[in-house]
Every structure is written in structure tokens, then in C-alpha cells.
Design a protein around this motif. Sequence first.
Motif, short mmCIF file in Angstrom:
data_model
loop_
_atom_site.label_atom_id
_atom_site.label_comp_id
_atom_site.label_asym_id
_atom_site.label_seq_id
_atom_site.Cartn_x
_atom_site.Cartn_y
_atom_site.Cartn_z
N MET A 1 39.57 32.23 40.22
CA MET A 1 39.41 33.36 39.32
C MET A 1 39.53 34.69 40.06
O MET A 1 40.24 35.59 39.65
CB MET A 1 38.07 33.30 38.60
N GLU A 3 40.34 36.40 43.84
CA GLU A 3 40.88 36.10 45.17
C GLU A 3 41.05 37.37 45.98
O GLU A 3 41.62 38.35 45.52
CB GLU A 3 42.24 35.41 45.05
N THR A 26 37.72 33.31 48.00
CA THR A 26 37.99 32.85 46.63
C THR A 26 36.66 32.62 45.93
O THR A 26 35.78 31.93 46.46
CB THR A 26 38.80 31.55 46.63
N ILE A 27 36.50 33.23 44.76
CA ILE A 27 35.29 33.06 43.95
C ILE A 27 35.69 32.32 42.69
O ILE A 27 36.56 32.78 41.93
CB ILE A 27 34.66 34.42 43.61
N HIS A 28 35.08 31.18 42.44
CA HIS A 28 35.49 30.31 41.34
C HIS A 28 34.83 30.73 40.03
O HIS A 28 33.74 31.32 40.01
CB HIS A 28 35.14 28.86 41.67
N LYS A 29 35.47 30.39 38.94
CA LYS A 29 34.92 30.69 37.62
C LYS A 29 33.57 30.00 37.44
O LYS A 29 33.40 28.81 37.75
CB LYS A 29 35.89 30.23 36.53
N GLU A 31 30.88 30.58 39.09
CA GLU A 31 30.11 30.50 40.34
C GLU A 31 29.12 31.66 40.44
O GLU A 31 29.41 32.78 40.03
CB GLU A 31 31.06 30.52 41.53
N HIS A 69 42.24 36.79 37.73
CA HIS A 69 43.15 36.11 36.79
C HIS A 69 44.61 36.29 37.22
O HIS A 69 45.51 36.43 36.38
CB HIS A 69 42.96 36.64 35.36
N THR A 194 30.62 34.26 35.75
CA THR A 194 30.75 34.39 37.20
C THR A 194 29.88 35.56 37.65
O THR A 194 30.05 36.67 37.15
CB THR A 194 32.22 34.64 37.61
#
Length: 499
Positions: A1, A3, A26-29, A31, A69, A194
Motif C-alpha cells: 500500500m 512504499e 513497505t507498509i502493508h494495508k 498494518e 496505491h 493502516t
Amino acid sequence: MIEFKNVCFTYNGGEEKDGIKDFNLTIHKGETLLITGGSGCGKTTVTRLINGLIPHFFESNLTGEVLIHGKNISDEPIYHTSKYVGSVFQNPRSQFFNVDTTSELAFAPENQGIAIAEISNRINKTVSDFNLHSLMDRSIFELSGGEKQKIACASVSVAKSEIIVLDEPSSNLDIAAIEDLRKMISHWKKEGRTVIIAEHRLYFMRELADRMILMSDGKIVEELSAEEIRSLTIGESKKRGIRPLSIKNLSYSNDYVHHSTSFIELSDLRYTYKDKIHRIGIHDIKIKKGSVVAVIGHNGAGKSTFAKCLCGLEKKCKGILEVEGKKCAVKKGLNYSYMIMQDVNHQLFTESVMDEILLSMSDKVTVTDEEKEKQSEEILKSLDLLSLKEKHPMALSGGQKQRVAIASAIAAEKSIILFDEPTSGLDYRHMHKVADCIKDLSKAGKTIFVITHDLELILHCCTDVIHLEQGMLKETYNLNQESIERLKSFFLECFEQTS
């Protein structure tokens, strides 16, 4: 999601010492990411790159890409980014656009063109989710710090921001307000949002964070999983130079014993607020000269008002202050006291850090300018500020400003020094520097009152505790190995399940 690809960033004008360097993340949806590290490590810069304040608000040199995105944040207008990224700042007052709470909650969706009925539904749901009924239709200016933080968080929820960025949200909150903040973050986590939190104070995030990154000099130096976060001991946190992930096992570390036979005494302290309902009434407090007194209590207990009365800032306050055998009306307290406010922006006046310290020495007519400057440099060095002596105070970070105010208090040479939340916004290293500085002032014969919600600070430097509730003195006691459990129980009552 989200970066970060080989991002390098430096500020124009030097607001922070450094930005970030060769930064990849990178941070994920969905998280919940906790970002920590020493002051100036780059935490706030990361949050500003996510919400678009960089590069659209701060002048900067930016290379690399920040993608949300798949779209580069630099190419997106900030009003577009705000549709899916919501922010909660360290000082929520800086993000309010309205004078009443209900209008503030409606502000973001109104600007997004959301239908009135839908806005009303969102507000009602948020108020119900976070139990904010008592805060609706209130003046923003009448709210406490914790209440303002609740409104800032609620505004993000009403806007339905899928990404929520918080920059040191707990720094100015008491323990009850921190628990409310924890519940809000937990609610967002359950909703699948997030959440990115840049913080020094970590214990309230122990059970919530999915991942923690530790930063230094603009780079990620370590990454910990949720399991590793929860197993991190106080000793392991100390080695990393970060605040503990649990406060339950903190120990008392102040071994200084003062032997003064002189006392500071406050008697018949009385003050009534304009509403004629809330008041302070304290019959007698007697403290040994050179003590470091922690003033604790829940939100609204009267701690800050007590401090303002003690140093003569509330002229309608009644009472007698006795310092080393000399009595005076408590409204004359400024002759003996110096207060460091919670929001130090209100007491920084000059064009440079050095001038700020020299201003506090202006009454020393028998000391030469050269001697004043030498003394000022020694004070700044003790607080790790000497390299910033030519900087404008308003160009410093929040923690640096706090230390400048502390340096000014030292330079003023008053008998009583009052600190209102002196470690708000400070990292582990600088918290200990402030604690050591307070102990040095105590050894020099100064009597210190510290209004604080920082248990770690109290255990490191305080000798006594004054506990206030609803404007009254609940109890006062000496702090030692036997009494620390009484102190810790007060701080742990909201966190028995999370600390």
C-alpha cells in the motif's frame, strides 16, 4: 500500500538536523506500524512524506519515490492525498479549523463534498464508537489537551481515512487520555485501517503494534515483529536507547539523599475558578529544601493550577508561601519561582538559543557579559544544546525547545523551579539528561516541583510525591523502595492489561 523507494530527503533552512537517507520501506494495508528512535532520527519526516506535507508544504530536497496505491505522492495535490490519509499531530490545536467540536468533525467530509445526511451519520457513529457525547457542541478553546486529542482523532475517523498517521500523539497526555488514545488506535486496527505512529513513549503500543522500526540518522537500523516487541525487556530497550515497552517492572533508581534542615512550606492555598464550581484547597504542604517533588493526579486534578498558584501566576490565589524562614503571600511567588510551561512556545522570545539563556540572566547586574556568556555555554553543554546556540528557538524540534526552556530556568537561579511535563516529546537519552539535570539542581539546593505523567522520569529523579485529585491533596509521601508500589499502582491502573 505505501512504499518508500530509495528516498533521500533534507530540509531547506535546517528545521531538523537531518532528514532521511536511502530510505526503503513497505507498509502493508491494515498494518499498525510503530516508528521510534532518538530526537532528529527522521520519524516525523517519514510521517510528513506519507501525508504529503513533504514536499508540498516544507521546502526540501527530495529524491526517490513515495508511493501510495502506486501513485507518487509528489505528483498528487495535497487535497487529493487528504482524501485517504488522515493526520493527528503532536499538538492537535495546530490542525483545527473551527471553534466548536461538532463543526470540526464535519469539516473534512464537508470539504470532500459528502452529503449532509452521510456526514451526520458518520459523526453520530464516531461519537458513539468513542463515547464523545460530552464533547459535542463544545468550544475548542475550553477543552483539555486530552479532549483536543480525542477531537483530532475523531475528525480522522469521520473522514474515513484509510491511512492514519500520528506524530507523537501521547506526548502531552495524562495516563487516562493515553488509555483513550490506545482504545481509538485499537478501534482503527479492528476496522482494518493502516496506522503509522511515530512515538517516543511506547508502552501503550505494546499489544497493538504489528511491527516496530527503530531509526537513527535518517535510516532504519532495526525492525522488530509483534512477537519481538512484546518480549523486549527493559534492559534490551535501554541498550537500544528507546523507552520501555512495559512500565510494570520499572525500578526506583534515584539514590540521592538530601540532608537539608530547611523547608519550603505552602499553607492555606485557595483558588476558585470563574465557574465557581471547580477550586483548589490545600491546607498545608511542607517539603524539604532540595527535594524533587512529583505532582501527580488524573486529568482535571488541579496540577497545573497548583503550579501556577505556587509561582504567583494566579493573582487571585490566596495562601502563604514560606521559603527558608521568609513568608510572603503566594501571589508574590515569582520572586522565588521559575516555571517551565508545558507548551514552551509561549516562553521563547529571542532570536537565538544563546540570547534566550542570556535573557534569564538579565537581572545579574554584578556579572559581566563575558561571564554570563561563559555560564550560558556551560548550561547549554550540559543539556546537549551548545551546537544549537546560534539557532532560532522556533526552528528547533519540540524536544530541543523543551531543553532550551529548561536551560533558561537553570540560568534564572530561583529557589523553586516548577516543570510542567518537562519530558513531553523527549526521547530516552534526553529524558535521562533532563532527569540528571533536575537531580543536579536538587543537589545545588533548588527545590523542584515536577508535574508529570512520566513514571520513568519520576523513578529516575524524584524524592517525594504530591498526589492531587479534584483540587484537593489526596496524599503526600517520600519516595523510596517501599513506597514505589503505591506510585506505580496509580500509573498502572489504566494499563493492567496492556503493560
